[in-house]
Scaffold this motif. Structure first.
Motif, PDB file in Angstrom:
ATOM      1  N   LYS A   1      37.757  44.177  47.639  1.00 53.49           N
ATOM      2  CA  LYS A   1      37.960  42.731  47.617  1.00 53.49           C
ATOM      3  C   LYS A   1      38.877  42.293  48.757  1.00 53.49           C
ATOM      4  CE  LYS A   1      37.199  42.183  42.652  1.00 53.49           C
ATOM      5  NZ  LYS A   1      37.793  41.727  41.357  1.00 53.49           N
ATOM      6  N   LEU A   2      39.923  43.071  48.991  1.00 52.02           N
ATOM      7  CA  LEU A   2      40.821  42.752  50.094  1.00 52.02           C
ATOM      8  C   LEU A   2      40.105  42.899  51.435  1.00 52.02           C
ATOM      9  CD1 LEU A   2      43.650  41.994  51.021  1.00 52.02           C
ATOM     10  CD2 LEU A   2      44.263  44.421  50.952  1.00 52.02           C
TER      11      LEU A   2
ATOM     12  N   LEU B   1      38.043  39.940  51.995  1.00 48.64           N
ATOM     13  CA  LEU B   1      38.862  38.805  52.418  1.00 48.64           C
ATOM     14  C   LEU B   1      39.179  38.893  53.912  1.00 48.64           C
ATOM     15  CD1 LEU B   1      40.387  36.278  51.423  1.00 48.64           C
ATOM     16  CD2 LEU B   1      42.366  37.748  51.011  1.00 48.64           C
TER      17      LEU B   1
ATOM     18  N   LEU C   1      36.208  37.861  55.807  1.00 46.68           N
ATOM     19  CA  LEU C   1      36.035  36.413  55.736  1.00 46.68           C
ATOM     20  C   LEU C   1      36.747  35.721  56.899  1.00 46.68           C
ATOM     21  CD1 LEU C   1      34.799  34.133  53.996  1.00 46.68           C
ATOM     22  CD2 LEU C   1      36.974  34.029  52.765  1.00 46.68           C
TER      23      LEU C   1
END
Length: 306
Positions: A134-135, A138, A141
């Motif tokens: 998830k990190l 991010l 992103l």
């Protein structure tokens, strides 16, 4: 006594078969036509790409009178060295200061950005921790967010801590490179075997020692590749210095030339300065790519194979 009754023509040895010329089929003609088409398109793209640089080289040989009195691709009176001397002495050598600032922002910032990207990519590849993917998503992103969108928030934060109109206002944001983290993780997966790291741990090496002495030498192609991308982006950076800096002595060369170009209607004698300065500002990028292209190409090829 037996008589040889074989016919005379049968005794003559047969000569070697005559080679037959292969006929070109439709596939060979189609391949030749494709090569000609592709090479023609590549030649046109090369001419289109090199045309602005050629224009700069030609017009850097002109003084202000020749810039307006001769065609764009016609050489002038070879005033290049005169233009160069005037450029570096104008306003007490302000252009040289801009070049030094650009080297500071690009070299120091790119080295720091590359090392941070390698550390982050190596950690995302070799370590397991909660929320890793998830990190990492991010971080990726951040590639989709344009730098112009975050320039104003960065300016407000820099203003709160007193970094506006300082070197740090440009250097610190340049350390963040999400695309470099992605490249570093890809290279770490392909270049750094987990067995080698495990052997180093069995020998008693710490994690930072393993990264510095084992992983970092293996990631040298990744270092050069990420450094070149960061160097190019930092050298061509315009909007962030425009927002952060007010003092002309802190400008990078791109922003300085932009300010000179903005006053051309009022100061026409700056035309030769702008043209010659633009040519000089391209040279560090060309030198960096020509000197490091061997490592860069090998790194990209290995990444493609991976």
């Amino acid at each position: 006594m037996a008589l040889d009754t074989a016919p005379a023509h049968a005794a003559a040895p047969a000569g070697p078969p005559r080679p037959t010329r292969p006929r070109r089929g439709p596939n060979a003609r189609s391949a030749l036509s494709s090569r000609v088409t592709v090479n023609t398109l590549l030649a046109l793209v090369a001419v289109y790409t090199l045309m602005p640089l050629t224009w700069l080289v030609v017009n850097a040989t002109k003084n202000n009178a020749d810039l307006f009195g001769r065609p764009g691709f016609a050489f002038g009176d070879f005033s290049f060295f005169t233009n160069l001397a005037d450029l570096f002495t104008h306003q007490d050598g302000l252009f040289g200061r801009w070049l030094a600032n650009s080297m500071l922002y690009s070299v120091v910032g790119s080295i720091g950005s590359t090392l941070l990207s390698l550390l982050a990519g190596y950690a995302f590849d070799k370590y397991s921790f909660p929320g890793k993917e998830k990190l990492y998503g991010l971080v990726l992103l951040g590639i989709l967010v344009p730098h112009t969108v975050i320039s104003l928030p960065m300016y407000l934060m820099a203003s709160d801590i007193g970094l506006v109109n300082t070197y740090w206002a440009v250097l610190i944001p340049g350390l963040v490179n999400p695309f470099g983290v992605y490249l570093a993780r890809v290279f770490s997966e392909g270049y750094v075997p987990a067995e080698t790291l495990e052997a180093a741990r069995l020998d008693g090496a710490g994690e930072m020692r393993i990264f510095r002495s084992v992983a970092l030498p293996m990631l040298s192609p990744a270092f050069v590749t990420i450094f070149l991308f960061s160097f190019t982006a930092s050298w061509n950076s315009f909007f962030l210095p425009l927002v952060m800096l007010n003092d002309a002595t802190l400008y990078p060369v791109g922003l300085g030339l932009f300010n000179w170009n903005a006053i051309l209607p009022q100061e026409p004698h700056y035309y030769a300065f702008v043209v010659t300065g633009a040519l000089v500002s391209v040279l560090p990028l060309a030198i960096a790519f020509l000197s490091l292209q061997r490592y860069w190409r090998s790194g990209l090829t290995a990444g493609a194979v991976k």
